[in-house]
Write a protein that holds these residues in place. Sequence first.
Motif, PDB file in Angstrom:
ATOM      1  N   ASN A 289      61.017  56.135 -25.266  1.00 50.29           N
ATOM      2  CA  ASN A 289      60.555  57.621 -23.574  1.00 50.29           C
ATOM      3  C   ASN A 289      59.609  57.618 -24.049  1.00 50.29           C
ATOM      4  N   ILE A 290      58.516  56.169 -24.506  1.00 50.18           N
ATOM      5  CA  ILE A 290      57.861  55.819 -25.300  1.00 50.18           C
ATOM      6  C   ILE A 290      56.383  56.935 -24.850  1.00 50.18           C
ATOM      7  N   TYR A 291      55.442  56.995 -24.589  1.00 49.27           N
ATOM      8  CA  TYR A 291      54.207  57.691 -23.985  1.00 49.27           C
ATOM      9  C   TYR A 291      52.721  55.839 -23.842  1.00 49.27           C
ATOM     10  N   LEU A 292      52.313  55.788 -23.248  1.00 52.63           N
ATOM     11  CA  LEU A 292      51.466  54.841 -22.925  1.00 52.63           C
ATOM     12  C   LEU A 292      50.396  55.439 -23.320  1.00 52.63           C
ATOM     13  N   THR A 293      49.229  55.389 -24.967  1.00 52.68           N
ATOM     14  CA  THR A 293      48.063  55.681 -24.849  1.00 52.68           C
ATOM     15  C   THR A 293      47.283  54.408 -24.624  1.00 52.68           C
ATOM     16  N   LYS A 294      46.053  54.794 -24.364  1.00 52.05           N
ATOM     17  CA  LYS A 294      45.039  53.437 -24.580  1.00 52.05           C
ATOM     18  C   LYS A 294      44.892  53.396 -25.937  1.00 52.05           C
ATOM     19  N   LYS A 295      44.899  53.975 -26.982  1.00 52.35           N
ATOM     20  CA  LYS A 295      44.775  53.206 -28.462  1.00 52.35           C
ATOM     21  C   LYS A 295      46.497  52.382 -28.666  1.00 52.35           C
ATOM     22  N   LEU A 296      47.196  52.790 -28.018  1.00 46.73           N
ATOM     23  CA  LEU A 296      48.361  52.355 -27.954  1.00 46.73           C
ATOM     24  C   LEU A 296      48.842  50.576 -27.884  1.00 46.73           C
ATOM     25  N   VAL A 297      48.198  51.223 -26.169  1.00 47.63           N
ATOM     26  CA  VAL A 297      47.815  49.488 -25.364  1.00 47.63           C
ATOM     27  C   VAL A 297      46.676  48.632 -26.210  1.00 47.63           C
ATOM     28  N   LYS A 298      45.861  49.486 -26.205  1.00 48.49           N
ATOM     29  CA  LYS A 298      44.565  48.068 -27.480  1.00 48.49           C
ATOM     30  C   LYS A 298      45.147  47.713 -28.407  1.00 48.49           C
ATOM     31  N   ASP A 299      45.719  48.667 -29.542  1.00 48.17           N
ATOM     32  CA  ASP A 299      46.257  47.985 -30.869  1.00 48.17           C
ATOM     33  C   ASP A 299      47.834  47.227 -30.062  1.00 48.17           C
ATOM     34  N   PHE A 300      48.358  46.344 -29.181  1.00 50.00           N
ATOM     35  CA  PHE A 300      49.035  46.401 -28.881  1.00 50.00           C
ATOM     36  C   PHE A 300      48.950  44.909 -28.574  1.00 50.00           C
ATOM     37  N   ILE A 301      47.926  44.691 -27.026  1.00 53.45           N
ATOM     38  CA  ILE A 301      47.205  43.252 -27.175  1.00 53.45           C
ATOM     39  C   ILE A 301      46.624  42.703 -28.452  1.00 53.45           C
ATOM     40  N   GLU A 302      45.464  43.812 -29.080  1.00 49.41           N
ATOM     41  CA  GLU A 302      44.950  42.854 -30.527  1.00 49.41           C
ATOM     42  C   GLU A 302      45.881  42.580 -31.429  1.00 49.41           C
ATOM     43  N   ASN A 303      46.650  43.258 -32.011  1.00 49.95           N
ATOM     44  CA  ASN A 303      48.287  42.678 -32.527  1.00 49.95           C
ATOM     45  C   ASN A 303      48.593  41.090 -32.122  1.00 49.95           C
ATOM     46  N   ASP A 304      49.434  41.613 -30.826  1.00 50.85           N
ATOM     47  CA  ASP A 304      50.531  40.536 -30.288  1.00 50.85           C
ATOM     48  C   ASP A 304      49.193  38.978 -29.667  1.00 50.85           C
ATOM     49  N   LEU A 305      48.015  39.446 -29.691  1.00 49.64           N
ATOM     50  CA  LEU A 305      47.127  38.557 -29.485  1.00 49.64           C
ATOM     51  C   LEU A 305      46.229  37.903 -29.836  1.00 49.64           C
ATOM     52  N   ASN A 306      45.992  39.022 -31.470  1.00 50.18           N
ATOM     53  CA  ASN A 306      45.302  38.610 -32.344  1.00 50.18           C
ATOM     54  C   ASN A 306      44.059  38.431 -31.596  1.00 50.18           C
ATOM     55  N   ILE A 307      43.287  39.412 -30.969  1.00 45.94           N
ATOM     56  CA  ILE A 307      42.315  39.246 -30.059  1.00 45.94           C
ATOM     57  C   ILE A 307      41.980  41.020 -30.353  1.00 45.94           C
ATOM     58  N   SER A 308      40.690  41.461 -30.175  1.00 45.99           N
ATOM     59  CA  SER A 308      40.372  42.430 -30.206  1.00 45.99           C
ATOM     60  C   SER A 308      38.905  43.738 -28.920  1.00 45.99           C
ATOM     61  N   ILE A 309      39.374  44.151 -29.082  1.00 43.88           N
ATOM     62  CA  ILE A 309      38.915  44.606 -27.370  1.00 43.88           C
ATOM     63  C   ILE A 309      38.625  45.557 -27.174  1.00 43.88           C
ATOM     64  N   LEU A 310      36.458  45.712 -26.954  1.00 45.52           N
ATOM     65  CA  LEU A 310      35.698  46.627 -26.827  1.00 45.52           C
ATOM     66  C   LEU A 310      36.071  47.014 -25.216  1.00 45.52           C
ATOM     67  N   VAL A 311      35.750  48.222 -25.178  1.00 37.24           N
ATOM     68  CA  VAL A 311      35.593  49.433 -24.219  1.00 37.24           C
ATOM     69  C   VAL A 311      34.363  49.686 -24.341  1.00 37.24           C
ATOM     70  N   TYR A 312      33.712  49.099 -23.305  1.00 40.56           N
ATOM     71  CA  TYR A 312      32.273  49.256 -23.422  1.00 40.56           C
ATOM     72  C   TYR A 312      31.654  50.697 -22.103  1.00 40.56           C
ATOM     73  N   LYS A 313      31.230  51.575 -22.886  1.00 40.69           N
ATOM     74  CA  LYS A 313      31.032  52.534 -21.957  1.00 40.69           C
ATOM     75  C   LYS A 313      29.962  53.309 -21.489  1.00 40.69           C
TER      76      LYS A 313
END
Length: 275
Positions: A161-185
Amino acid sequence: RSEMPYFKEGFILKASDIMKIVNAQNHDDVFLQEALKGIYRDDIELINGAYVVPERMCFQLLAPLNGTPRIIAGDEKNTYTYNYDPDGSWKANNFVELTGTDKWSDAENSKPYEDIETMLEKAADAGNSVSRLIMSNKTLNYLVKNKDIHARILAQNTTANIYLTKKLVKDFIENDLNISILVYKKKFIDETGATKQFMPDDYVTFIPEVALGEVRFAPTPEELVKQADKVQMIDGRIALSVIEGTGNPVSYETIASMTVLPSFEQMDSCYGLKV
């Protein structure tokens, strides 16, 4: 050959304003004195507004919602368009627009992970190495809410029942696809007074780990003609001028001007995904 766009913004201090300021300065009201300091900070506002111009230009190139990297500059009287993809080759080779249930706003059916992976493969097939993604906060939220992303993360995590956070999703994409995500606000206020984002929603920009180009500046008319009573250069880029009016009563106009246009040498190494 096109001329570089020239930007100018200013404000006028009239004789009546000057008299009010002088009269107010003769009083000992501390709060009034603080308010007066703000009046003299209009030039700072002009400078801050000038700095917004090249950043807006860069993001018009980095995130073209219609698939055509171009800069639209000017005002309601004069509008200039600088098309960086005149033959449409960048749009044909480097841009993808999702439709229907593939759009990331469809949390149940879309497959953002696969879309990102496909774009990375597209870049690799062209001999380009993409290392970073740029997106808005709203676009990142599509990933947080996505059913497929959720399933992929759960498959790698023993907590059911893991709760998805922005950090968790970012870390997953970055680690799995070897690419960093910049959220430009970052946001800016446009000519109409409306608050807007530099990075638009529903778009992902794929860029390499290199300088993409340069923001190039050229002399302004105020620098060349030297007609202003005072021309002060800010960072060697923005000309801040004070011009005394020729009429009676006296008035002063403060102008911030800039001649600027970004280059985009690494355009073919960048990719755009409209989600």
